[in-house]
Motif scaffolding. Structure first.
Motif, mmCIF file in Angstrom:
data_model
loop_
_atom_site.group_PDB
_atom_site.id
_atom_site.type_symbol
_atom_site.label_atom_id
_atom_site.label_comp_id
_atom_site.label_asym_id
_atom_site.label_seq_id
_atom_site.Cartn_x
_atom_site.Cartn_y
_atom_site.Cartn_z
ATOM 1 N N TRP A 216 -25.342 -29.882 -14.270
ATOM 2 C CA TRP A 216 -25.529 -31.028 -15.161
ATOM 3 C C TRP A 216 -24.684 -30.863 -16.427
ATOM 4 C CZ3 TRP A 216 -29.712 -31.991 -19.269
ATOM 5 C CH2 TRP A 216 -29.771 -33.351 -19.608
ATOM 6 N N LYS A 217 -24.571 -29.619 -16.892
ATOM 7 C CA LYS A 217 -23.864 -29.349 -18.157
ATOM 8 C C LYS A 217 -22.901 -28.178 -18.021
ATOM 9 C CE LYS A 217 -25.450 -32.607 -20.517
ATOM 10 N NZ LYS A 217 -24.919 -33.439 -19.442
ATOM 11 N N PRO A 218 -21.882 -28.311 -17.167
ATOM 12 C CA PRO A 218 -20.975 -27.173 -16.937
ATOM 13 C C PRO A 218 -20.140 -26.790 -18.164
ATOM 14 C CG PRO A 218 -20.206 -29.132 -15.790
ATOM 15 C CD PRO A 218 -21.544 -29.465 -16.353
ATOM 16 N N VAL A 219 -20.059 -27.665 -19.157
ATOM 17 C CA VAL A 219 -19.330 -27.306 -20.379
ATOM 18 C C VAL A 219 -20.308 -26.789 -21.438
ATOM 19 C CG1 VAL A 219 -17.843 -28.107 -22.246
ATOM 20 C CG2 VAL A 219 -17.490 -28.967 -19.917
ATOM 21 N N GLN A 220 -21.338 -27.566 -21.756
ATOM 22 C CA GLN A 220 -22.279 -27.158 -22.802
ATOM 23 C C GLN A 220 -23.027 -25.883 -22.413
ATOM 24 O OE1 GLN A 220 -21.775 -28.817 -25.490
ATOM 25 N NE2 GLN A 220 -20.538 -30.351 -24.414
ATOM 26 N N ARG B 158 -23.029 -25.488 -7.063
ATOM 27 C CA ARG B 158 -23.407 -26.602 -6.196
ATOM 28 C C ARG B 158 -23.954 -26.104 -4.849
ATOM 29 N NH1 ARG B 158 -19.217 -30.783 -4.059
ATOM 30 N NH2 ARG B 158 -20.708 -32.353 -3.360
ATOM 31 N N PHE C 215 -32.596 -37.350 -12.534
ATOM 32 C CA PHE C 215 -32.596 -36.934 -13.942
ATOM 33 C C PHE C 215 -33.849 -37.377 -14.687
ATOM 34 C CE2 PHE C 215 -27.764 -36.881 -13.464
ATOM 35 C CZ PHE C 215 -27.765 -35.529 -13.185
ATOM 36 N N TYR D 234 -18.336 -23.844 -10.903
ATOM 37 C CA TYR D 234 -19.068 -25.084 -10.636
ATOM 38 C C TYR D 234 -19.327 -25.316 -9.144
ATOM 39 C CZ TYR D 234 -20.054 -30.063 -10.219
ATOM 40 O OH TYR D 234 -20.606 -31.271 -9.864
#
Lengths: 209, 260
Positions: free
Chosen positions: A155-159, A174, A74, A170
């Motif tokens: 990294w941001k599956p919701v946002q 991957r 990151f 998801y």
């Protein structure tokens, strides 16, 4: 001091034209560092929960443990993304992509692959990419975009849920991320091998000429 | 790496190393962890020792802090985690911890009380029957682990924001900090905006049944907008606070925000 003034004659006598402009060279090597950091820290993360029946050897992973691997991943992602974005924008804006990588025709690719496999592919003019090169370079740029998009989605599956939706879900993102990494590693092997076989191309990517 | 011959039979090598690291003084400990990062391959590639561990550590920690801020910035309090149909639930839902199931806390529900501390009007402790009387909702969401695997489960409980309102919590505070009954004292902070997210839940049931021991009896905090380690189980207390008090994994280097 007049002896130090540069005349027109001297300017026109400059040696070989620039094959790789400075921005390409800087971004190429920045990307190389970012990619290696991302791949080795990525292997560390993969090892925490392998997708397949194997793990990467510990000595080729970065970070020492999952937490360390994530810190590297990151951190290096910023280098990869900022440099990659600058490269894409500059590549399109200067017309370099269009001039260097297009057109790509099936017949041209077939012809050059055959020539390459029989060691008849010339590299006399380094400023013109053959069809094998065009395919590999255009392809790896697309894979680079794909690995960043799938990575951001993970990294941001919701946002950034729309990004995950792009790949399905998801777990699929991957797998996409993993196969992009595998493609980049395969490219790396071929790319480095060919650069070593044609040393002047490596030289051009270092000093530009 | 420890050689096999030095290992004590029946002792988990990784846990042994982790426990030994804990006994080291702080500086040694950090260097030891980063030591894993000074990597032969990278050194060969670049011809220099990339990881002078203390400075690399400091830089990585700084970037992780920066990433906290970035994630806080892009966090949308109204964005909901995707929900799924019952048919999508992962069976069996995995047990996951830094210890075996045999070592999971065995909490006696009759004696257990949820302790409330910090910036709240009503600091009374709550018994399980009292908590069970609160209105409950069910969510079927994807739990994503920091390791990368994920699983879909069904959790039932009280939205944390309703409970925070009920006890008169100061929602301008920065964190809700949870402490748990796990061995080694698990704990983890939640930033207030995430604590107030509509799907953040005080969970009492899994798949419609009283939360089993494996999943955090008597209470876990389900946070579908965070990675799994930010979903504490076996919770014994919550504190509303402006201080960052660290967390079990956060202290070891996992990114603290770890939003999804």
């Amino acid at each position: 001091m007049s002896s130090l003034t540069v005349t027109d004659e001297q300017v026109s006598a400059t040696p070989a034209k620039v094959i790789q402009p400075a921005w390409v060279r800087v971004m190429h090597w920045t990307n190389a560092v970012a990619m290696v950091l991302m791949i080795l820290s990525g292997w560390q993360i993969y090892n925490a929960s392998p997708l397949f029946g194997f793990s990467f050897p510990r000595e080729y992973t970065l970070g020492g443990w999952l937490g360390g691997g994530l810190l590297w991943h990151f951190a290096a992602m910023w280098l990869l993304m900022i440099n990659g974005l600058a490269y894409l924008v500059t590549g399109f804006a200067t017309g370099r992509f269009r001039k260097k990588l297009l057109p790509i025709t099936p017949s041209g690719v077939l012809h050059d692959v055959r020539a390459a496999l029989t060691f008849k592919l010339g590299h006399d003019d380094l400023s013109v990419y053959n069809y094998v090169q065009r395919t590999l370079y255009a392809g790896i740029i697309l894979v680079g975009v794909l690995i960043v998009l799938s990575g951001l989605g993970m990294w941001k599956p919701v946002q950034l849920h729309w990004l995950v939706t792009l790949f399905g879900d998801y777990p699929t993102a991957r797998y996409v991320h993993f196969f992009c990494m595998a493609a980049i590693c395969a490219f790396l092997v071929v790319h480095v091998l060919l650069a070593l076989l044609v040393p002047k191309s490596l030289r051009a990517m270092i000093i530009g000429r | 790496m420890a050689k096999r011959s030095f290992l004590i039979p029946g002792v988990d090598k990784r846990l042994l190393i982790k426990d030994s690291i804990k006994t080291m003084p702080d500086v040694t400990r950090r260097r030891f962890i980063a030591g894993g990062a000074s990597l032969g391959a990278l050194t060969l590639l670049t011809g220099c020792d990339v990881v002078d561990s203390s400075s690399a550590d400091a830089l990585l920690a700084k970037i992780s802090k920066f990433n906290d801020a970035v994630q806080d910035f892009i966090f949308n309090p109204d964005a909901l985690a995707p929900t799924f149909a019952e048919s999508a639930i992962t069976k069996p839902f995995p047990f996951n911890a830094y210890y075996d199931l045999d070592d999971a806390p065995e909490v006696n529900g009759d004696d257990w009380k949820l302790e409330v501390r910090g910036l709240v009007d009503n600091k009374k402790s709550w018994t399980l029957p009292e908590l069970y009387k609160l209105p409950q909702v069910t969510q079927i969401t994807r739990h994503i682990c920091v390791e990368g695997w994920s699983a879909i489960g069904s959790w039932t409980g009280t939205p944390l924001r309703d409970f925070l309102k009920l006890i008169g919590a100061d929602t301008r505070a920065k964190y809700v900090w949870f402490q748990c009954a796990d061995k080694d004292g698990y704990n983890s902070p939640l930033d207030m905006r995430t604590a107030l997210h509509p799907q953040t839940q005080m969970t009492f049931k899994y798949a419609g049944e009283i939360l089993p021991r494996a999943y955090g009896f008597p209470m876990k905090i389900r946070v579908p907008t965070k990675l799994g380690f930010k979903n504490p189980k076996y919770v014994v207390s919550m504190e509303v606070t402006n201080d960052y008090k660290g967390g079990y994994w956060e202290d070891q280097g996992y990114n603290s925000f770890s939003g999804s």
